[in-house]
Enzyme design. Structure first.
Site, PDB file in Angstrom:
ATOM      1  N   ARG A  18     -15.243 -46.701  25.008  1.00 48.37           N
ATOM      2  CA  ARG A  18     -14.625 -48.002  25.312  1.00 48.37           C
ATOM      3  C   ARG A  18     -15.681 -49.070  25.556  1.00 48.37           C
ATOM      4  O   ARG A  18     -15.518 -50.218  25.146  1.00 48.37           O
ATOM      5  CB  ARG A  18     -13.678 -47.883  26.513  1.00 48.37           C
ATOM      6  CG  ARG A  18     -12.418 -47.088  26.175  1.00 48.37           C
ATOM      7  CD  ARG A  18     -11.549 -46.862  27.377  1.00 48.37           C
ATOM      8  NE  ARG A  18     -12.297 -46.046  28.336  1.00 48.37           N
ATOM      9  CZ  ARG A  18     -11.999 -45.940  29.610  1.00 48.37           C
ATOM     10  NH1 ARG A  18     -10.973 -46.598  30.121  1.00 48.37           N
ATOM     11  NH2 ARG A  18     -12.707 -45.170  30.396  1.00 48.37           N
ATOM     12  N   ASN A  36      -7.961 -45.201  26.891  1.00 47.24           N
ATOM     13  CA  ASN A  36      -7.812 -43.765  26.676  1.00 47.24           C
ATOM     14  C   ASN A  36      -6.339 -43.396  26.625  1.00 47.24           C
ATOM     15  O   ASN A  36      -5.523 -43.953  27.373  1.00 47.24           O
ATOM     16  CB  ASN A  36      -8.479 -42.981  27.806  1.00 47.24           C
ATOM     17  CG  ASN A  36      -9.986 -43.045  27.748  1.00 47.24           C
ATOM     18  OD1 ASN A  36     -10.571 -43.396  26.727  1.00 47.24           O
ATOM     19  ND2 ASN A  36     -10.628 -42.696  28.850  1.00 47.24           N
TER      20      ASN A  36
END
Length: 91
Positions: A18, A36
């Site tokens: 990320r 996620n």
């Protein structure tokens, strides 16, 4: 301006994915988010110039840092968010 939802599969959680997505998207002037999923995949929505989005996907697919490995991804065009101003890693 385009917006895509991309599901990245592979070793993409717990490896900085990320953070890299945020860096690559910001560098290319794209907005959106990365988060996620309970499946072990990462969902990314990215918005901006279509050529920059293609380059972003290429960057993410080919990012081989530490244990991070993208094995596959799926793209789907989605509606643009006119209020979005940055790219964020969501938790």
């Amino acid at each position: 301006m385009e917006r895509y939802r991309i599901i990245f599969k592979g070793t993409v959680q717990g490896v900085g994915f990320r953070m890299f997505a945020q860096q690559f998207a910001t560098k290319r002037g794209l907005t959106g988010y990365a988060k996620n999923l309970y499946t072990g995949d990462v969902e990314v929505e990215v918005q901006g110039d279509e050529e920059e989005i293609k380059a972003f996907v290429f960057d993410m697919y080919n990012c081989k840092r530490g244990l991070l490995r993208v094995e596959d991804y799926h793209l789907k065009k989605v509606s643009i968010d006119p209020t979005e101003t940055s790219f964020k890693a969501r938790y």
